[in-house]
Enzyme design. Structure first.
Site, PDB file in Angstrom:
ATOM      1  N   THR A 187      13.955   5.244  11.463  1.00  0.00           N
ATOM      2  CA  THR A 187      13.553   4.256  11.306  1.00  0.00           C
ATOM      3  C   THR A 187      13.358   2.663  10.644  1.00  0.00           C
ATOM      4  O   THR A 187      12.266   2.195  10.763  1.00  0.00           O
ATOM      5  CB  THR A 187      13.986   3.984  12.722  1.00  0.00           C
ATOM      6  OG1 THR A 187      14.380   5.208  13.589  1.00  0.00           O
ATOM      7  CG2 THR A 187      14.655   2.662  13.211  1.00  0.00           C
TER       8      THR A 187
ATOM      9  N   CYS B  28     -20.589  -7.970  -7.839  1.00  0.00           N
ATOM     10  CA  CYS B  28     -20.179  -7.215  -9.158  1.00  0.00           C
ATOM     11  C   CYS B  28     -20.291  -4.820  -8.351  1.00  0.00           C
ATOM     12  O   CYS B  28     -21.102  -4.548  -7.974  1.00  0.00           O
ATOM     13  CB  CYS B  28     -21.283  -7.565 -10.304  1.00  0.00           C
ATOM     14  SG  CYS B  28     -20.368  -9.167 -11.067  1.00  0.00           S
TER      15      CYS B  28
ATOM     16  N   THR C 117       0.568  -0.772  -0.135  1.00  0.00           N
ATOM     17  CA  THR C 117       0.025  -0.074  -0.018  1.00  0.00           C
ATOM     18  C   THR C 117       0.932   0.671  -0.210  1.00  0.00           C
ATOM     19  O   THR C 117       0.699   2.470  -0.951  1.00  0.00           O
ATOM     20  CB  THR C 117      -1.002  -0.262   1.456  1.00  0.00           C
ATOM     21  OG1 THR C 117      -1.877  -1.164   1.197  1.00  0.00           O
ATOM     22  CG2 THR C 117      -1.640   1.289   1.189  1.00  0.00           C
TER      23      THR C 117
ATOM     24  N   HIS D 147       4.987  -9.989   2.921  1.00  0.00           N
ATOM     25  CA  HIS D 147       3.660 -11.469   3.014  1.00  0.00           C
ATOM     26  C   HIS D 147       3.630 -12.187   1.230  1.00  0.00           C
ATOM     27  O   HIS D 147       2.236 -12.890   2.040  1.00  0.00           O
ATOM     28  CB  HIS D 147       3.062 -10.893   4.103  1.00  0.00           C
ATOM     29  CG  HIS D 147       2.307  -9.847   3.797  1.00  0.00           C
ATOM     30  ND1 HIS D 147       1.201  -9.575   3.597  1.00  0.00           N
ATOM     31  CD2 HIS D 147       1.186  -8.487   3.165  1.00  0.00           C
ATOM     32  CE1 HIS D 147      -0.236  -9.798   2.810  1.00  0.00           C
ATOM     33  NE2 HIS D 147       0.707  -8.660   2.229  1.00  0.00           N
TER      34      HIS D 147
HETATM   35  N1  PMP Z   1      -1.677  -4.695  -4.154  1.00  0.00           N
HETATM   36  C1  PMP Z   1      -2.191  -5.468  -4.598  1.00  0.00           C
HETATM   37  C2  PMP Z   1      -2.440  -6.042  -5.987  1.00  0.00           C
HETATM   38  C3  PMP Z   1      -3.378  -6.438  -3.589  1.00  0.00           C
HETATM   39  O1  PMP Z   1      -3.247  -7.388  -3.782  1.00  0.00           O
HETATM   40  C4  PMP Z   1      -2.754  -5.634  -2.290  1.00  0.00           C
HETATM   41  C5  PMP Z   1      -3.338  -7.202  -1.402  1.00  0.00           C
HETATM   42  N2  PMP Z   1      -2.404  -7.324  -1.243  1.00  0.00           N
HETATM   43  C6  PMP Z   1      -2.025  -4.927  -2.180  1.00  0.00           C
HETATM   44  C7  PMP Z   1      -0.969  -4.218  -3.199  1.00  0.00           C
HETATM   45  C8  PMP Z   1      -2.131  -3.975  -0.805  1.00  0.00           C
HETATM   46  O2  PMP Z   1      -1.471  -4.414   0.059  1.00  0.00           O
HETATM   47  P1  PMP Z   1      -0.861  -4.551   1.456  1.00  0.00           P
HETATM   48  O3  PMP Z   1      -2.560  -4.631   1.921  1.00  0.00           O
HETATM   49  O4  PMP Z   1      -0.405  -5.921   2.262  1.00  0.00           O
HETATM   50  O5  PMP Z   1      -0.312  -3.193   1.803  1.00  0.00           O
END
Ligand code: PMP
Length: 405
Positions: free
Chosen positions: A241, A329, A76, A205
């Site tokens: 940090t 949808c 994100t 992750h």
């Molecule tokens: N981009 C994509 C294609 C995702 O599938 C996701 C959610 N796993 C994210 C961005 C955001 O990831 P996160 O919630 O780990 O920041």
């Protein structure tokens, strides 16, 4: 009491941290507690070296130079840094950007916000397999276009885009190209030189690393502005940090991915095929979503007529089977009505009829999956589908019409 079998086919939401990764991380919660910015003493120097090593490992995974990799808290943040950071760094650039309709909300919502701020934002459609067409991108580009951001692979429908071609088209007009490779990097080849991208989002992750660690690749010579004011960490691009245990974990996960990606994927593609064939044989009214071949290796997604996805997901979960249900949808895919689009986007974009969207399920296997897991799901799923179908008024309607005709 008998132990219930657990089948985690929800790698689209996250992956388990590899035990070998955990081992590499542990010292950084304990005896190796230094701050990488403390260059003056040995505890800090040791931390700085770990940071450099991890940067090298991530860079190698995507065939970048270490100086082109900046650590963040995850996808994100990387997506925001890429898009907002680029536009902030280039205030005089054109006020038009291009995204796809099937981006994650961490990109889509930036698009809506920019629209409210007066930007023109195009959300490119996808075909029934979930692919963005290069002709559509070509046609959408105007002299005012400053940025294109298109996802590498979809967590929901599994489709892998032809990023190389799309980046090429953007570059023909001198436009900055970012790809969100959250579902891609670490799971499929994501070579930045080969793809020809200027910027890429990575998330630990999603490939057996820890949560809270991500990265952005920024091609040498490209500029984005930091989203935060602060110190000089990550060349000032991401002050604060560093999350060193997380970053060390991301480095370790990258090294393992690089070594094992081929063997992991060989196994996952074969399990995917077995799963796909089994579902196709056993489930009437099933419709697979995403591209049949250009897709994430362990990813199978589908919708079933007359069956509600969340109920299916819940009943599977009671059998220890974990998957995710697609979003519902949306009828408006032009980005004209943010709330409407929020109801969903991906399934509508690939042409799933609105009344059936709620049947969508995503199974994404981890590298720990084996044939017995697939057999287990193939055994448990059909009776659940049958039960849910028998409760559906739409199915009753369908049967009545079929009998009448
Ligand atoms: N981009 C994509 C294609 C995702 O599938 C996701 C959610 N796993 C994210 C961005 C955001 O990831 P996160 O919630 O780990 O920041």
């Amino acid at each position: 009491m008998e132990n219930k079998k657990i089948v985690f086919f929800d790698a689209s939401s996250t992956t388990p941290v590899d035990k070998r990764v955990v081992e590499k991380m542990l010292p950084y919660f304990g005896e190796k507690y230094g701050n990488p910015s403390s260059h003056i003493h040995s505890v800090g120097v040791e931390a700085g070296k770990a940071l450099d090593d991890a940067r090298g490992q991530v860079a190698e995974l995507i065939n970048a130079r270490p100086g082109e990799v900046y650590f963040t808290s995850g996808a994100t943040e990387s997506n925001n840094l890429a898009v907002v950071g680029y536009l902030n760094a280039h205030p005089d650039s054109g006020k038009h950007i291009i995204l796809s309709e099937i981006e994650h909300f961490s990109i889509l919502n930036i698009g809506y916000k920019l629209k409210r701020l007066g930007y023109e934002v195009d959300f490119l459609p996808v075909d029934n397999n979930g692919l963005v067409s290069s002709a559509d991108l070509e046609n959408a580009i105007t002299p005012r276009t400053s940025l294109v951001s298109i996802q590498h692979a979809s967590s929901e429908i599994g489709t892998i885009q032809n990023i190389k071609r799309l980046a090429e088209i953007a570059h023909q007009s001198g436009i900055f190209f970012h790809t969100d490779s959250t579902a891609g990097a670490g799971n499929i080849p994501a070579d930045v030189e080969d793809l020809g991208v200027d910027c890429m989002t990575l998330s630990a992750h999603n490939f057996y690393g820890p949560k809270g660690a991500g990265a952005i690749y920024l091609k040498n010579g490209m500029r984005v502005s930091s989203l935060f004011e602060g110190g000089f960490q990550e060349d000032g691009l991401r002050p604060g940090t560093e999350n060193l245990p997380g970053i060390v974990g991301m480095g370790a996960a990258s090294e393992l991915a690089m070594r094992e990606i081929e063997s992991r994927n060989k196994k996952l593609v074969s399990l995917r095929q077995k799963f796909w064939n089994g579902l196709n044989d056993k489930i009437e009214f099933i419709h697979f979503t995403g591209h049949p071949e250009k897709r994430l290796p362990g990813h199978v997604s589908f919708w079933i007529e007359f069956v509600e996805g969340e109920s299916l997901q819940l009943m599977l979960s009671m059998q220890g089977i974990m998957a995710s249900s697609g979003s519902a949808c949306s009828s408006n895919l032009k980005g004209e009505d943010e709330e409407d689009l929020k109801a969903s986007h991906v399934l509508s974009s690939v042409g799933v009829p609105e009344e059936f969207c709620s049947g969508s399920l995503t199974f994404n296997m981890t590298m720990d999956a084996d044939e017995s897991d697939v057999d287990y799901v193939l055994d448990k799923l059909p009776p659940i589908v049958e039960r849910l179908m028998s409760m559906s008024p739409m199915y009753a309607d369908y049967l009545k019409k079929r009998n009448d005709s």
